[in-house]
Design a protein around this motif. Sequence first.
Motif, short mmCIF file in Angstrom:
data_model
loop_
_atom_site.label_atom_id
_atom_site.label_comp_id
_atom_site.label_asym_id
_atom_site.label_seq_id
_atom_site.Cartn_x
_atom_site.Cartn_y
_atom_site.Cartn_z
N GLY A 45 0.82 -1.21 0.00
CA GLY A 45 0.00 0.00 0.00
C GLY A 45 0.85 1.25 0.00
N ALA A 46 1.93 1.25 0.78
CA ALA A 46 2.84 2.40 0.82
C ALA A 46 3.47 2.63 -0.54
CB ALA A 46 3.91 2.17 1.89
N LEU B 167 -12.33 -1.53 10.96
CA LEU B 167 -12.12 -0.11 11.21
C LEU B 167 -11.24 0.50 10.12
CD1 LEU B 167 -12.66 2.28 13.13
CD2 LEU B 167 -10.62 1.58 14.42
N ALA B 168 -10.20 -0.25 9.68
CA ALA B 168 -9.31 0.24 8.63
C ALA B 168 -10.08 0.45 7.32
CB ALA B 168 -8.16 -0.76 8.41
N LEU B 169 -10.98 -0.49 6.98
CA LEU B 169 -11.79 -0.35 5.77
C LEU B 169 -12.71 0.87 5.86
CD1 LEU B 169 -12.76 -4.09 5.12
CD2 LEU B 169 -11.21 -2.68 3.75
N LEU B 170 -13.29 1.08 7.03
CA LEU B 170 -14.16 2.25 7.22
C LEU B 170 -13.38 3.54 7.08
CD1 LEU B 170 -16.31 1.02 10.26
CD2 LEU B 170 -16.98 1.09 7.85
N VAL B 171 -12.14 3.53 7.57
CA VAL B 171 -11.29 4.72 7.50
C VAL B 171 -10.95 5.06 6.05
CG1 VAL B 171 -8.92 5.52 7.96
CG2 VAL B 171 -10.32 4.59 9.82
N ILE B 172 -10.77 4.04 5.22
CA ILE B 172 -10.46 4.27 3.80
C ILE B 172 -11.65 4.92 3.08
CG2 ILE B 172 -10.01 3.11 1.59
CD1 ILE B 172 -8.38 1.03 3.10
N VAL B 173 -12.85 4.46 3.41
CA VAL B 173 -14.04 4.84 2.63
C VAL B 173 -14.74 6.11 3.12
CG1 VAL B 173 -16.31 4.07 1.84
CG2 VAL B 173 -14.40 2.44 1.94
N PHE B 174 -15.12 6.14 4.38
CA PHE B 174 -16.05 7.18 4.84
C PHE B 174 -15.47 8.59 4.99
CE2 PHE B 174 -18.47 3.39 5.92
CZ PHE B 174 -19.74 3.75 5.48
N PRO B 175 -14.32 8.80 5.60
CA PRO B 175 -13.82 10.19 5.73
C PRO B 175 -13.69 10.92 4.40
CG PRO B 175 -12.63 8.74 7.21
CD PRO B 175 -13.45 7.87 6.33
N ALA C 172 -5.21 4.17 7.05
CA ALA C 172 -5.72 2.80 7.10
C ALA C 172 -4.57 1.79 7.13
CB ALA C 172 -6.61 2.53 5.89
N LEU C 173 -3.48 2.11 6.38
CA LEU C 173 -2.30 1.24 6.41
C LEU C 173 -1.69 1.20 7.81
CD1 LEU C 173 -0.48 2.13 3.05
CD2 LEU C 173 -1.91 0.14 3.55
N GLU C 174 -1.66 2.36 8.45
CA GLU C 174 -1.16 2.41 9.83
C GLU C 174 -2.02 1.56 10.76
OE1 GLU C 174 0.84 6.85 10.03
OE2 GLU C 174 -1.32 6.65 10.30
N LEU C 175 -3.34 1.62 10.53
CA LEU C 175 -4.25 0.81 11.33
C LEU C 175 -4.00 -0.69 11.12
CD1 LEU C 175 -7.79 2.46 11.29
CD2 LEU C 175 -6.51 1.68 13.28
N LEU C 176 -3.66 -1.06 9.88
CA LEU C 176 -3.35 -2.47 9.60
C LEU C 176 -2.16 -2.94 10.43
CD1 LEU C 176 -3.75 -2.87 5.72
CD2 LEU C 176 -5.18 -3.85 7.51
N VAL C 177 -1.14 -2.10 10.50
CA VAL C 177 0.05 -2.45 11.28
C VAL C 177 -0.32 -2.56 12.76
CG1 VAL C 177 2.34 -1.69 12.00
CG2 VAL C 177 1.63 -1.42 9.62
#
Length: 743
Positions: A195-196, A363-371, A386-391
């Motif tokens: 992703g990065a 939560l990571a998926l929601l962060v990618i889409v909604f904001p 979202a990548l940070e959330l994955l880590v």
Amino acid sequence: MSNQPKQDGCCSGHHCSSEHTHAAKILTVLEPAAASTADGAGVLSAQAIVYRVHGMDCSSCAKSLERHMRSLPAVKEVSVNFSTGKMQLVSDGLPDEAVIREVAKAGYSAKRLERRTAREAVQKDRAGTVLTSLSGAFLALGFLVSLTSVPVWVSTILYALSIISGGLRPARSAVYAIKSKSLDMNVLMSVAALGAALIGEWLEGATVVWLFSIGNFLQTKSIEKTRDSIRNLMDLAPPEAWVKKGDSLTRMSVEEIGVGDVIVVKPGEKIPLDGEILFGHSSVNQAPITGESIPVDKQAGDAVFAGSVNESGALEIKVTKLVEDTAIARIIHLVEEAQEKKAPTQAFVDRFAAMYTPIVLVLALLVIVFPPLLGMGTWGEWFYKALELLVVACPCALVISTPVAIVSAIGNAARNGVLIKGGTFLERAGAIEAIAFDKTGTLTEGKPRVTQVVAAGETEEAILAIARTMEERSSHPIAQAIVAYAREKQVAALAGEDFQTLVGKGVQATIHGEVYYAGKPALFAELGADMSAWQEQIAALQAEGNTLIVIGTRKKLLGMIAVADTIREITVGAISKLKAAGISEIIMLTGDNAGTAQKVAAQTGVDRYFAELLPQDKVDAVKKLQQEGKVVAMVGDGINDAPALATADLGIAMGGAGTDTAMETADIVLMADNLEKLPHTVRISRKALVIIKQNIWFSIVVKLAALVLIFPGWLTLWLAVLSDTGAALLVILNSMRLLRVKS
């Protein structure tokens, strides 16, 4: 409770007909007790082939590998345990090469264990070291190039090479994890790195991969060190031995030596196999087996253990155990089994982690889409978050917070002569509030000694001569104590005849035409002898903890011999250290009379005692303590006290090095026949509980801090990786402190 004094174990009074009349009952208790203590974690059928797996640094790795192996058609059963690094597998003829190849596909290396005594060569992960080094080199070179006027694409290529070299193994493991429907850390890190790169953060991606790679390397090394802390004990036993064949000596591998063979061990050499000394005497250092710091004197007839050191004289030893059945091999095998069993805390943490990871992923998926849809920022900005959330979703530190601590604590205890049979019992030992001790053979030597000879109208020598004559034919411990005392005083036996045993009462014999008796006072009361002049002295001696053997005829009492069990030299110190370690109450359970119990309690520092107990009464005493709200440990010999050991919250057996039953059945086994390691057991258990709590709270706080820092934009991707791998490494290092706790 009985009103009649009973000796600890089973014998009632003097000269019982059997030393262990309850043996049959005990055997029926031991097996269910053993079954109830095992949770079966990681243990398959007897046909399972065991492999040592290298490279696993998190329990999620073990789960992914297990699911991958289970997906193979030929595999019938499989269990992969992170704590010990072992895989047990039952298959339809799957060759070792295929198993090792499949494990390698998942990113790990494996080696079959032929037998539990096999010495393992140290496997060095040279390929992993090279790849991690290359990743770091490309990353550093790319960063330096980016500071110059060289075109940007050059540094981008170097960063890409860094990602490829460092991420090759995690990516391969991630593929197999996804196939097995498992979201382990390899998946999360691989997605974060890709992703990065997709959003042009090549430096971030390369840094993530390199930090993850070096973190894995350090974690694996640290965890392997804890696993090897017990496995390396096997190196204490030499691989070869001198075998006596007629008048010559032949050097042979220990695997080729059978039971009954005679081996010769020279001064300064290690004893290669368990056995019994035939000729010679020496001082033997048994520290690797029993934890005893002082060498033990050994002579013909004594047992010796593989791995112990013959310090002085040459010994000829008859082998009694094959190499795979020696005490040290059994210790290693049982400890590794114990390390595979999950503690309650570990099971809870695993359940928590199983829920935590999916929640953060959603939560990571929601962060990618909604904001971005709500106009709160760009897609790239929120994709990065979202990548940070994955880590952060990787719960490595939390998941390994308990097993590494348990492996370290159990390993430390085993090296100090204490066998803890699993994480459950380690945690329970840390919560113990009261310890109940069997008296005879536990707090005391279990070997009666003559303390006083009382003569009336006869000399002491005359009393001892008559007593020795009658007692020489008896194997009862009290009779043997009287005979030993007479020998020590150089008093010879007299000519006797018509010897008879009066079961539960005493003995009689005809000496010089006169019938003499030796037995407890009740015997002479039955014979009608006048004992009125003796009552006060009898009561005084019994109140001091003595067992009395009266000598006389039907009409006349000639004297008395007072016999008492002696307190072990280390008992008082051990009880004092237990209280210092936080045990609130020390209890003694005994079949002796109240006078004897009171005297022993006063001498040893015992807080409370239960006297005149039958074996079943000891069970009731333990239940009474539990009803008072106490968490109770019971310490006994592992056989006579089996019912009470099974009833207590924690059963602790003594002398396990020479007792297979104790090693197999008790929750905790003190390998030496003394109490000096019990305070260490309590300390290491309580220290383990403290460290486990520290690890869990530290892991949770770090995760929460990382989550909070993501949204203001204060957390970078490489810092997220550093917090994850760094926290895991700190948790491991904190747990490894348990390896260094001294007894």
